[in-house]
Write an enzyme that holds these catalytic residues in place. Structure first.
Site, PDB file in Angstrom:
ATOM      1  N   HIS A 176       0.862  -1.198   0.000  1.00 49.21           N
ATOM      2  CA  HIS A 176       0.000   0.000   0.000  1.00 49.21           C
ATOM      3  C   HIS A 176       0.893   1.242   0.000  1.00 49.21           C
ATOM      4  O   HIS A 176       1.892   1.298   0.719  1.00 49.21           O
ATOM      5  CB  HIS A 176      -0.894  -0.032   1.239  1.00 49.21           C
ATOM      6  CG  HIS A 176      -1.987   0.985   1.220  1.00 49.21           C
ATOM      7  ND1 HIS A 176      -1.753   2.324   1.474  1.00 49.21           N
ATOM      8  CD2 HIS A 176      -3.307   0.883   0.973  1.00 49.21           C
ATOM      9  CE1 HIS A 176      -2.892   2.986   1.393  1.00 49.21           C
ATOM     10  NE2 HIS A 176      -3.861   2.134   1.082  1.00 49.21           N
ATOM     11  N   GLU A 178       0.629   4.100   1.368  1.00 45.24           N
ATOM     12  CA  GLU A 178       0.872   4.735   2.667  1.00 45.24           C
ATOM     13  C   GLU A 178       1.926   3.966   3.461  1.00 45.24           C
ATOM     14  O   GLU A 178       2.812   4.567   4.081  1.00 45.24           O
ATOM     15  CB  GLU A 178      -0.436   4.801   3.469  1.00 45.24           C
ATOM     16  CG  GLU A 178      -0.230   5.489   4.812  1.00 45.24           C
ATOM     17  CD  GLU A 178      -1.416   5.303   5.763  1.00 45.24           C
ATOM     18  OE1 GLU A 178      -2.569   5.414   5.313  1.00 45.24           O
ATOM     19  OE2 GLU A 178      -1.166   5.041   6.945  1.00 45.24           O
ATOM     20  N   THR A 244      -2.717   3.781   8.787  1.00 43.49           N
ATOM     21  CA  THR A 244      -3.813   4.431   9.520  1.00 43.49           C
ATOM     22  C   THR A 244      -5.172   3.765   9.356  1.00 43.49           C
ATOM     23  O   THR A 244      -6.105   4.100  10.084  1.00 43.49           O
ATOM     24  CB  THR A 244      -3.966   5.891   9.038  1.00 43.49           C
ATOM     25  OG1 THR A 244      -4.100   5.854   7.616  1.00 43.49           O
ATOM     26  CG2 THR A 244      -2.790   6.742   9.444  1.00 43.49           C
ATOM     27  N   ASN A 314      -9.404   1.056   3.935  1.00 47.85           N
ATOM     28  CA  ASN A 314     -10.356   1.298   5.021  1.00 47.85           C
ATOM     29  C   ASN A 314     -11.725   0.723   4.681  1.00 47.85           C
ATOM     30  O   ASN A 314     -12.432   0.229   5.550  1.00 47.85           O
ATOM     31  CB  ASN A 314     -10.414   2.796   5.359  1.00 47.85           C
ATOM     32  CG  ASN A 314     -11.244   3.576   4.370  1.00 47.85           C
ATOM     33  OD1 ASN A 314     -12.454   3.639   4.486  1.00 47.85           O
ATOM     34  ND2 ASN A 314     -10.619   4.158   3.345  1.00 47.85           N
TER      35      ASN A 314
HETATM   36  S1  SF4 Z   1      -8.358   7.609   6.325  1.00 46.54           S
HETATM   37 FE1  SF4 Z   1      -8.488   9.782   5.833  1.00 46.54          FE
HETATM   38  S2  SF4 Z   1      -8.112  10.907   7.755  1.00 46.54           S
HETATM   39 FE2  SF4 Z   1      -7.395   8.796   7.987  1.00 46.54          FE
HETATM   40  S3  SF4 Z   1      -5.225   8.895   7.462  1.00 46.54           S
HETATM   41 FE3  SF4 Z   1      -6.314   8.256   5.608  1.00 46.54          FE
HETATM   42  S4  SF4 Z   1      -6.713  10.162   4.519  1.00 46.54           S
HETATM   43 FE4  SF4 Z   1      -6.163  10.721   6.638  1.00 46.54          FE
END
Ligand code: SF4
Length: 411
Positions: A176, A178, A244, A314
């Site tokens: 990923h 990130e 995250t 997410n």
């Molecule tokens: S889900 Fe949204 S608020 Fe959370 S780290 Fe990723 S971009 Fe930022």
């Protein structure tokens, strides 16, 4: 929370107004009860928190402003700005080009860029190596930077751990964007290793307690740990940080497994020296959306629709929570619903699209669906799905009237 300037194409007449209503009724964001939209033959259960998060809104605002202010220039994004096909297609239609695929494969060569080009860093952030490559080519990676502040917060925590002599164990998906960025930033100060899940945490725990050997560590984690990572030396002191958007319950379990391994090897009294007792570094949106989903699942609905990009981390975790309780369909938009009986949906575990029948229970006076969406999904996309579903329930109330009733009932 800060208000962002989001293009009107992403706002909507149902979802945006439900969110406005929820925020008005619960400005302190403490009530996790879902909102019920009763259309007669079908009821939608809308979680308290869902859809665009702070970081995505921030990235969208910067991205669209950048495009507008740089008309005539070539605008590149390092990769998809966020993991949503609707948003990315709209950016492409405005002339934006992506330098990397989400997998990390480079599709536009650095030599094709010039210092006059605009290069936008996505919400996930980017690696130090890519920042240096851009600087080397006369492009400042910070001028058009949409990196989410909550991602930067994780980098800061990881760097602090490194400065205190701790290795970073990163709970995340190594491929990923990130996690690649976090790995790159924190490994400037310390060794780092990425673990995906509870299975890998157990494996690492066995390495710590000596059940598994150094070659076994290299075999499993060699490709996702820093060069020269020595488990005997580098797992003497460590702390856990996250991508995250991971599942909160999984992170908690991983931390418990690794802490137990440390206690088993060094004893309770010395555990603090070897294990940095961090709290999770999941972002507020991940925590809120997962908690709101768990709350919505208590309503005993007939099924759940979770709307978002198929590569959205997410969103897949919201799906994971829902499918443990009830029939769940992960769809990118309303076009996946073929008819009142069949639909296409995504199997996030096996990364393939499936076709299912009988999504709509027959012979019932009222059917109840949870309507949820990931942090990168526009309100307008969720509206499209709601309206498509309503079309298969003859006699459904007009959405305008349902929204008006909601507002009146709580005015
Ligand atoms: S889900 Fe949204 S608020 Fe959370 S780290 Fe990723 S971009 Fe930022």
């Amino acid at each position: 929370m800060k208000k962002f300037d989001i293009p009107s194409i992403y706002r909507s007449s149902i979802t945006t107004r439900v969110k406005d209503f929820q925020n008005r009724m619960d400005p302190r964001r403490r009530n996790f009860s879902p909102t019920i939209l009763d259309f007669g033959p079908v009821e939608f259960i809308v979680p308290r928190h869902f859809g665009f998060c702070y970081g995505v809104q921030n990235a969208i605002e910067i991205a669209y402003r950048t495009i507008e202010e740089n008309a005539g220039k070539r605008v590149f994004f390092l990769s998809e700005m966020i993991h949503n096909p609707t948003v990315n297609s709209d950016l492409i239609s405005r002339g934006v080009r992506f330098i990397f695929e989400p997998t990390g494969k480079q599709i536009i060569h650095w030599d094709d860029l010039s210092p006059q080009d605009v290069v936008v860093v996505p919400a996930f952030g980017t690696t130090i190596e890519i920042q240096q490559e851009l600087l080397h080519r006369g492009i400042d990676p910070y001028t058009f930077d949409t990196t989410c502040p909550f991602v930067e917060k994780v980098w800061k925590k990881g760097i602090e751990l490194g400065e205190d002599g701790f290795t970073n164990v990163i709970h995340g998906k190594f491929n990923h964007e990130e996690t690649r960025a976090t790995f790159s930033h924190v490994s400037q100060k310390s060794p780092a290793v990425v673990i995906l899940d509870v299975d890998e945490a157990r494996f690492l725990a066995d390495v710590i307690t000596g059940v598994k050997s150094r070659p076994e560590f290299i075999d499993r984690f060699g490709h996702k740990s820093t060069a020269g990572f020595d488990p005997d030396r580098d797992l003497q002191k460590f702390g856990v940080i996250n991508q995250t958007t991971m599942l909160a319950s999984e992170t908690k379990e991983i931390m418990e497994i690794l802490k137990a391994a440390v206690t088993s090897r060094w004893g309770t009294a010395d555990a603090r020296i070897h294990y940095a007792d961090t709290s999770d570094t999941l972002c507020y949106a991940t925590n809120e959306n997962q908690s709101a989903t768990i709350e919505a699942l208590k309503t005993r609905a007939d099924g759940a629709f979770v709307v978002g990009g198929y590569n959205s981390s997410n969103t897949s975790h919201l799906v994971e929570l829902c499918e443990a309780v009830l029939p769940t369909w992960f769809i990118k938009d309303e076009t996946e619903i073929c008819s009142g009986t069949s639909l296409f949906h995504f199997d996030w575990r096996n990364k393939k699209k499936l076709k299912s029948e009988n999504w709509k229970p027959e012979g019932r006076d009222k059917v109840r669906f949870i309507m949820n969406s990931g942090a990168s999904c526009p309100d307008s996309t969720l509206d499209g799905v709601m309206l498509r579903i309503l079309g298969f329930f003859p006699g459904s109330a007009d959405p305008e009237k349902v929204i008006a009733r909601l507002m009146e009932g709580n005015s």
